[in-house]
Design an enzyme around this catalytic site. Sequence first.
Site, PDB file in Angstrom:
ATOM      1  CG  HIS A  37     -14.097  13.411 -14.193  1.00  0.00           C
ATOM      2  ND1 HIS A  37     -13.296  12.630 -13.409  1.00  0.00           N
ATOM      3  CD2 HIS A  37     -13.337  13.732 -15.285  1.00  0.00           C
ATOM      4  CE1 HIS A  37     -12.102  12.486 -13.984  1.00  0.00           C
ATOM      5  NE2 HIS A  37     -12.109  13.134 -15.119  1.00  0.00           N
ATOM      6  CG  ASN A  60      -7.572  11.453 -13.566  1.00  0.00           C
ATOM      7  OD1 ASN A  60      -8.596  11.984 -13.131  1.00  0.00           O
ATOM      8  ND2 ASN A  60      -7.306  11.369 -14.850  1.00  0.00           N
ATOM      9  CE1 TYR A  65      -9.859  20.687 -16.663  1.00  0.00           C
ATOM     10  CE2 TYR A  65     -11.173  20.006 -14.799  1.00  0.00           C
ATOM     11  CZ  TYR A  65     -10.297  19.703 -15.814  1.00  0.00           C
ATOM     12  OH  TYR A  65      -9.873  18.411 -15.995  1.00  0.00           O
TER      13      TYR A  65
HETATM   14 FE1  HDE Z   1     -10.633  16.980 -16.809  1.00  0.00          FE
HETATM   15  N1  HDE Z   1     -12.397  17.960 -17.124  1.00  0.00           N
HETATM   16  N2  HDE Z   1     -10.027  17.516 -18.646  1.00  0.00           N
HETATM   17  N3  HDE Z   1      -8.928  15.897 -16.597  1.00  0.00           N
HETATM   18  N4  HDE Z   1     -11.222  16.415 -15.012  1.00  0.00           N
HETATM   19  C1  HDE Z   1     -13.411  18.036 -16.246  1.00  0.00           C
HETATM   20  O1  HDE Z   1     -14.559  20.002 -15.695  1.00  0.00           O
HETATM   21  C2  HDE Z   1     -10.599  18.459 -19.404  1.00  0.00           C
HETATM   22  C3  HDE Z   1      -7.908  15.788 -17.484  1.00  0.00           C
HETATM   23  C4  HDE Z   1     -10.498  15.754 -14.079  1.00  0.00           C
HETATM   24  O2  HDE Z   1     -14.916  16.348  -9.558  1.00  0.00           O
HETATM   25  C5  HDE Z   1     -14.466  18.999 -16.676  1.00  0.00           C
HETATM   26  O3  HDE Z   1     -15.911  20.666 -14.032  1.00  0.00           O
HETATM   27  C6  HDE Z   1      -9.792  18.708 -20.578  1.00  0.00           C
HETATM   28  C7  HDE Z   1      -6.739  15.234 -16.871  1.00  0.00           C
HETATM   29  C8  HDE Z   1     -11.278  15.540 -12.892  1.00  0.00           C
HETATM   30  O4  HDE Z   1     -15.741  18.120 -10.529  1.00  0.00           O
HETATM   31  C9  HDE Z   1     -13.906  19.581 -17.962  1.00  0.00           C
HETATM   32  C10 HDE Z   1      -8.725  17.852 -20.480  1.00  0.00           C
HETATM   33  C11 HDE Z   1      -7.093  14.989 -15.579  1.00  0.00           C
HETATM   34  C12 HDE Z   1     -12.503  16.129 -13.155  1.00  0.00           C
HETATM   35  C13 HDE Z   1     -12.614  18.833 -18.124  1.00  0.00           C
HETATM   36  C14 HDE Z   1      -8.882  17.119 -19.270  1.00  0.00           C
HETATM   37  C15 HDE Z   1      -8.461  15.406 -15.423  1.00  0.00           C
HETATM   38  C16 HDE Z   1     -12.437  16.676 -14.475  1.00  0.00           C
HETATM   39  C17 HDE Z   1     -15.844  18.425 -16.744  1.00  0.00           C
HETATM   40  C18 HDE Z   1      -7.589  17.665 -21.457  1.00  0.00           C
HETATM   41  C19 HDE Z   1      -6.242  14.357 -14.469  1.00  0.00           C
HETATM   42  C20 HDE Z   1     -13.722  16.155 -12.242  1.00  0.00           C
HETATM   43  C21 HDE Z   1     -16.595  19.014 -15.564  1.00  0.00           C
HETATM   44  C22 HDE Z   1      -6.954  18.860 -21.828  1.00  0.00           C
HETATM   45  C23 HDE Z   1      -5.064  15.119 -14.163  1.00  0.00           C
HETATM   46  C24 HDE Z   1     -13.690  17.327 -11.315  1.00  0.00           C
HETATM   47  C25 HDE Z   1     -15.693  19.967 -14.985  1.00  0.00           C
HETATM   48  C26 HDE Z   1     -14.879  17.258 -10.390  1.00  0.00           C
HETATM   49  C27 HDE Z   1     -13.475  17.378 -15.075  1.00  0.00           C
HETATM   50  C28 HDE Z   1     -11.780  19.079 -19.140  1.00  0.00           C
HETATM   51  C29 HDE Z   1      -7.970  16.102 -18.889  1.00  0.00           C
HETATM   52  C30 HDE Z   1      -9.147  15.265 -14.169  1.00  0.00           C
HETATM   53  C31 HDE Z   1     -14.795  19.511 -19.182  1.00  0.00           C
HETATM   54  C32 HDE Z   1     -10.112  19.691 -21.674  1.00  0.00           C
HETATM   55  C33 HDE Z   1      -5.377  14.999 -17.537  1.00  0.00           C
HETATM   56  C34 HDE Z   1     -10.849  14.826 -11.630  1.00  0.00           C
HETATM   57  O5  HDE Z   1     -13.630  20.943 -17.827  1.00  0.00           O
END
Ligand code: HDE
Length: 736
Positions: free
Chosen positions: A115, A188, A402
């Site tokens: 993202h 999402n 996060y």
């Molecule tokens: Fe994320 N995801 N994600 N994700 N995600 C990040 O956090 C992660 C997942 C989502 O505008 C990171 O600050 C793992 C699902 C959004 O700043 C990180 C897993 C969904 C955003 C991270 C998921 C999301 C992130 C990278 C699986 C939808 C952007 C930078 C266990 C429900 C937020 C950050 C923004 C961002 C990890 C799966 C949505 C690395 C480990 C499912 C919208 O922490």
Amino acid sequence: MAISKPKPKVTKATSSQTITAKGSTNSGSAGRKRSASRKSTTLTTAPDQRSIGGETHQRSTAETQILTTAQGVQVTDGQNSLKVGDRGPVTLSDFQLREKIFHFDHERIPERVVHARGYGAHGYFESYGGAEDLSCADVLARAGERTPAFVRFSTVAGSQGSADLARDVRGFAVKLYTKEGNWDIVGNNIPVFFIQDAIKFPDLIHAAKSEPDRGFPQAATAHDNFWDFASLMPEATHMLMWAMSDRTIPRSFRFMEGFGVHTFRMVNSSGESHFVKFHWKPKSGLQSVLWPEAVAINGADPDFHRRDLWNAIGAGDFPEWELGVQVFNDEWANTFDFDVLDPTKLIPEELLPVRPLGRLVLDRVVDNFFAETEQVAFCTQNIVRGIDFSNDPLLAGRNFSYLDTQLKRLGSPNFTHLPINAPKCPFANFQQDGHMAVTYRTGQTNYEPNSREGDERGPRETLVKGFAECPAAENGPQRRARPELFADHFSQARQFLLSQEPLERAHMADAFVFELSKVQTEAVRLRMVSNLRNVDETFAASVATGLGITQLPHASIPAATINTQLPSVPSLSIMSNPPADFAGRRVGVLVANGTPADVLARLLEQLASARVTVECVAPSINGIVDSNGKPIEVAHAVSGAPSVLFDAIAVLAGTEQSPIDAATKDWIRDAHTHCKVIGHINAAAVLFEAAGVQPDAGYVLLDRKSSGFVARCAAGREWSRDESATRHPTLMADRR
Ligand code: HDE
């Protein structure tokens, strides 16, 4: 050690030899433009001075701030480093040069690992009230009360500098600064996810991003690694169907839904808990672009989505979503065909309607992209009293990830001190020190319990409104395992596909063909087709034909029996749920010298009253006059604004366009191929002929009385022109 003599101040710019550059074309305009639309600007007459080396010096006046170093030392000359003589060498004692370059060298922070490309805006959440039965969350308590909000939309795979219209899932992350702490819903624009367990996330993301040896492709899953992984992970199939649908090429952030994806809990003041799924529904409805448009938009305006949000808010057309929840309890969960903890499954709205809780309005653009959009730190574990987690194994991993990633990205546990991340309610604790601590406690006490009195006591626990975890009784042996119900990987993938209109299915088939045709390993392509056979035979065969596969591979062996009888879910289709009107869209009007003034005026008036943005496009941006000889305000040259940037076009030019250049022909032909509604005057026939297009039901004649153009635009594109249909005749004939 000898102390060097103070150097004489560099005073060239103030010396008698300076030349005043009155009326220079320098861009020192005051105030910030809030919209990308063209504005007339006044050339500065500031007392700029040019010194003998030719560089321009802008001196402070009574109205301007004085330039200083970060330490507050006022700067005399910001154009020249300190040298011995005019031609150097530069001296090490130039602390101003050192400080400026030092700061510049450290401007970048690590981009988000996923993202990375995103855009944010401020707004508010307004509760509808009446949700006490569900949740004691303070943010929902009082009807009409507004809570400040910050939202960041994003793509997933691309780097920060990638283009907005990549085929990708969109992030929809909301931070609500409630009176009882920050609540982040990090969702999402798709209600399901690729994987069921957080332990697979690094593999998924590695596979989706650029391949590590070559460092490409950027912001695209059309490569071997992604499809190799995806085809070996049948649990991803449902999400792949969404990812290959028009959902991943949204018209703009304003036209997409948001989903919390996981099952969460809401807890009321009696401690009673319900499961919930979060939904954000856009007031403007759902819209997407076509894939060939997306590709062209990425070249013409890679910032298309962020510019759209910026311009809409700047124009006072505030994007709005309704927050709602699907609510259920354990008994209901036990009757559902799938496990509610499985993030690769959704609950159809037709089965469990969405209950509205409030509305989200974005009404303020950021003041500074880095300070706000880049430094905002969303954390799934930021929840407030009245909200709780479920045991979704993907959510558990996120709750760790996060917080962890913010430390890497923002460099300090004090990222919560940044204004964009700090709560807007009172907060107090004994956390201290760390890099860049901004807020701190005064006094002697930094621990609890303590026996101090008065202010020295510091903050204390509360039983009144303190966060209380839902008292779920957890019990069982420790195991690395998945629940049996998670094993159904195909039933909902099929349900999603069959809930789409035939043309939407054709778009999906085109997307699979495009992506898989970029995969060099034949076995990967075949493996994916063998998985698709478990989704739907007709669809798999159409994709296979597109890939030139003459011998269909065997269907892969599903891990669980596929339920082929799930009912169609019309709410999942974009085409079945078109927006009610054309508000918030953008129309490009091709004008030329002699464009009929009355037709243009009427069109502009109609579009304005329908809240549609209009931009005139012409062979050049200056000097175009209408039939009355009056100048037309032209926003773009045709070559600079291809018609992919508009939702519909109007051609108010014709015979005067001679010779008809390639850009003009492309402008019309592309709009036609992309099924856009085309308004026109009779004289435009010559341009249509040159562009090789044949007017059809999507063409609306404009004259000074006509009124049907906006209504025709609102009715949607002229889909009869869509070439996807001809590529997938079996899908088009399939009316299931
Ligand atoms: Fe994320 N995801 N994600 N994700 N995600 C990040 O956090 C992660 C997942 C989502 O505008 C990171 O600050 C793992 C699902 C959004 O700043 C990180 C897993 C969904 C955003 C991270 C998921 C999301 C992130 C990278 C699986 C939808 C952007 C930078 C266990 C429900 C937020 C950050 C923004 C961002 C990890 C799966 C949505 C690395 C480990 C499912 C919208 O922490």
